[in-house]
Design a protein around this motif. Structure first.
Motif, PDB file in Angstrom:
ATOM      1  N   PHE A 127     -12.046   1.805   9.223  1.00 46.99           N
ATOM      2  CA  PHE A 127     -10.574   1.141   9.097  1.00 46.99           C
ATOM      3  C   PHE A 127      -9.802   0.449   7.454  1.00 46.99           C
ATOM      4  CE2 PHE A 127      -7.318  -2.453   9.023  1.00 46.99           C
ATOM      5  CZ  PHE A 127      -6.295  -2.175  10.430  1.00 46.99           C
ATOM      6  N   ARG A 128     -11.187   0.086   6.728  1.00 44.31           N
ATOM      7  CA  ARG A 128     -11.021  -0.856   6.130  1.00 44.31           C
ATOM      8  C   ARG A 128     -10.341   0.482   4.443  1.00 44.31           C
ATOM      9  NH1 ARG A 128     -14.900  -4.385   5.479  1.00 44.31           N
ATOM     10  NH2 ARG A 128     -15.977  -2.641   4.191  1.00 44.31           N
ATOM     11  N   ARG A 129     -11.283   1.521   4.801  1.00 44.86           N
ATOM     12  CA  ARG A 129     -11.182   2.690   4.071  1.00 44.86           C
ATOM     13  C   ARG A 129      -9.683   3.141   3.806  1.00 44.86           C
ATOM     14  NH1 ARG A 129     -15.241   6.830   5.329  1.00 44.86           N
ATOM     15  NH2 ARG A 129     -17.122   4.501   3.877  1.00 44.86           N
ATOM     16  N   ARG A 130      -9.313   3.088   5.839  1.00 47.17           N
ATOM     17  CA  ARG A 130      -8.305   3.874   5.755  1.00 47.17           C
ATOM     18  C   ARG A 130      -6.959   3.425   5.845  1.00 47.17           C
ATOM     19  NH1 ARG A 130     -11.129   7.785  11.074  1.00 47.17           N
ATOM     20  NH2 ARG A 130     -12.366   9.111   9.323  1.00 47.17           N
ATOM     21  N   TRP A 185     -12.034  10.789  -1.277  1.00 47.69           N
ATOM     22  CA  TRP A 185     -13.975  11.258  -1.689  1.00 47.69           C
ATOM     23  C   TRP A 185     -14.153  10.657  -0.546  1.00 47.69           C
ATOM     24  CZ3 TRP A 185     -13.870  11.735  -7.395  1.00 47.69           C
ATOM     25  CH2 TRP A 185     -13.227  12.889  -7.945  1.00 47.69           C
ATOM     26  N   LEU A 186     -14.303   9.508  -0.637  1.00 44.69           N
ATOM     27  CA  LEU A 186     -14.873   7.887   0.405  1.00 44.69           C
ATOM     28  C   LEU A 186     -14.757   8.260   2.036  1.00 44.69           C
ATOM     29  CD1 LEU A 186     -14.887   5.259  -1.852  1.00 44.69           C
ATOM     30  CD2 LEU A 186     -16.856   6.228  -0.933  1.00 44.69           C
ATOM     31  N   ILE A 245      -4.128  -0.423  -9.523  1.00 45.32           N
ATOM     32  CA  ILE A 245      -3.120  -0.102  -8.059  1.00 45.32           C
ATOM     33  C   ILE A 245      -2.400   0.579  -7.827  1.00 45.32           C
ATOM     34  CG2 ILE A 245      -0.611  -0.626  -8.273  1.00 45.32           C
ATOM     35  CD1 ILE A 245      -0.621  -2.889 -10.312  1.00 45.32           C
ATOM     36  N   ALA A 246      -2.234   2.093  -9.000  1.00 45.75           N
ATOM     37  CA  ALA A 246      -2.943   3.697  -8.381  1.00 45.75           C
ATOM     38  C   ALA A 246      -2.910   3.274  -6.990  1.00 45.75           C
ATOM     39  CB  ALA A 246      -2.425   4.061  -9.370  1.00 45.75           C
ATOM     40  N   ARG A 247      -4.960   3.808  -7.115  1.00 50.48           N
ATOM     41  CA  ARG A 247      -5.698   3.817  -6.405  1.00 50.48           C
ATOM     42  C   ARG A 247      -5.815   2.839  -4.327  1.00 50.48           C
ATOM     43  NH1 ARG A 247     -11.519   1.865  -8.090  1.00 50.48           N
ATOM     44  NH2 ARG A 247     -10.750  -0.011  -8.004  1.00 50.48           N
ATOM     45  N   ALA A 248      -4.972   1.688  -4.996  1.00 54.01           N
ATOM     46  CA  ALA A 248      -4.576   1.118  -3.808  1.00 54.01           C
ATOM     47  C   ALA A 248      -4.065   1.468  -2.770  1.00 54.01           C
ATOM     48  CB  ALA A 248      -4.732  -0.391  -4.181  1.00 54.01           C
ATOM     49  N   LEU A 249      -3.038   2.495  -3.655  1.00 53.94           N
ATOM     50  CA  LEU A 249      -1.638   2.977  -2.682  1.00 53.94           C
ATOM     51  C   LEU A 249      -2.083   4.671  -2.489  1.00 53.94           C
ATOM     52  CD1 LEU A 249       1.513   2.463  -5.960  1.00 53.94           C
ATOM     53  CD2 LEU A 249       1.176   1.130  -2.813  1.00 53.94           C
ATOM     54  N   ALA A 250      -2.998   4.801  -2.962  1.00 54.84           N
ATOM     55  CA  ALA A 250      -3.480   6.232  -2.508  1.00 54.84           C
ATOM     56  C   ALA A 250      -3.346   6.491  -1.300  1.00 54.84           C
ATOM     57  CB  ALA A 250      -5.092   7.128  -3.101  1.00 54.84           C
ATOM     58  N   THR A 251      -3.481   5.870  -0.406  1.00 53.78           N
ATOM     59  CA  THR A 251      -3.755   6.472   0.747  1.00 53.78           C
ATOM     60  C   THR A 251      -2.764   5.735   2.130  1.00 53.78           C
ATOM     61  OG1 THR A 251      -4.918   4.448   1.947  1.00 53.78           O
ATOM     62  CG2 THR A 251      -6.475   6.754   0.795  1.00 53.78           C
TER      63      THR A 251
END
Length: 256
Positions: free
Chosen positions: A98-101, A127-128, A168-174
């Motif tokens: 859940f956290r990952r997605r 990837w994860l 920040i960009a990574r946190a927004l990715a999903t």
């Protein structure tokens, strides 16, 4: 300053206008000689698409609140709903998925992998989760944080502000339900911190993203839609459109 607003506990799942809902959340650490009550019955609702700052004196429970709300730590009791999912009693495996997605994280220390490029660090959430990275989304996010020309650089080739923009960009990715940020400007100078804050505000506006941020900086908190004040593990006040001076004064009062 305004008095705390009463919070109504949800009866089933959080309403569609609520991104995060905490109901009577308690967290007690019992490993020492005396139990430590880090959270004492916190009830809080965060509106979708809003920016909420969490402030309070040292030891007030800010980091514990963030970790529990984000699913990084389990509450001792109470209910936490993110989007339409009650995460309070999910198994460790389901909570990790859940956290990952559905949840984004931004930390003071950036948490970039040093051997991966900017682009590769941004792709990590995909990837994860065994998903194929979205090139158009990646390009859009790099442009949004002003790093479109730095995709192939390593973290060691970035300034602190640039590294935080990658985070920040990574946190927004999903496109998560909510982003939790723990002192994201704390390790930066005032000018760079202001730039990072502006980037976060733009993300909230552009992507209708929900942001919950722990900060000790009244200037940062003043940019939020709402400030939640903690003291001794409880929500003791909330303020809308407060100035940095008002916020600073309230934190000083709570620390006495």
């Amino acid at each position: 300053m305004p008095t705390p607003a009463p919070t109504t506990a949800p009866t089933s799942t959080a309403p569609t206008t609520t991104a995060v809902s905490l109901t009577d959340v308690r967290k007690t650490y019992s490993s020492g000689p005396q139990p430590v009550h880090a959270l004492r019955g916190v009830s809080l609702a965060v509106t979708k698409g809003s920016f909420t700052a969490v402030m309070g004196p040292s030891g007030s429970g800010k980091s514990t609140l963030l970790n529990v709300a984000a699913g990084l730590d389990q509450p001792s009791s109470g209910r936490i709903v993110i989007g339409d999912t009650d995460i309070s009693h999910l198994s460790a495996e389901k909570l990790t998925t859940f956290r990952r997605r559905r949840v984004g994280f931004i930390f003071q220390s950036y948490n970039l992998l040093p051997h991966l490029s900017v682009s590769e660090n941004l792709r990590l959430p995909w990837w994860l989760d065994n998903q194929t990275p979205d090139p158009s989304r990646e390009a859009e996010l790099l442009h949004a944080v002003g790093l479109q020309d730095m995709a192939h650089r390593l973290p060691t080739e970035l300034s602190g502000g640039q590294a935080q923009r990658v985070a920040i960009a990574r946190a927004l990715a999903t496109q998560p339900d909510v982003i939790f940020a723990d002192e994201p400007t704390g390790a930066l100078d005032s000018h760079t911190g202001a730039t990072i804050l502006a980037t976060l505000r733009d993300a909230v506006a552009t992507y209708q993203q929900t942001l919950v941020m722990v900060t000790h900086d009244p200037q940062v908190a003043a940019a939020a839609d709402e400030v939640v004040f903690l003291a001794d593990g409880a929500v003791v006040d909330r303020a809308v459109s407060a100035s940095a001076a008002q916020i600073s004064q309230r934190v000083l009062e709570l620390g006495r």
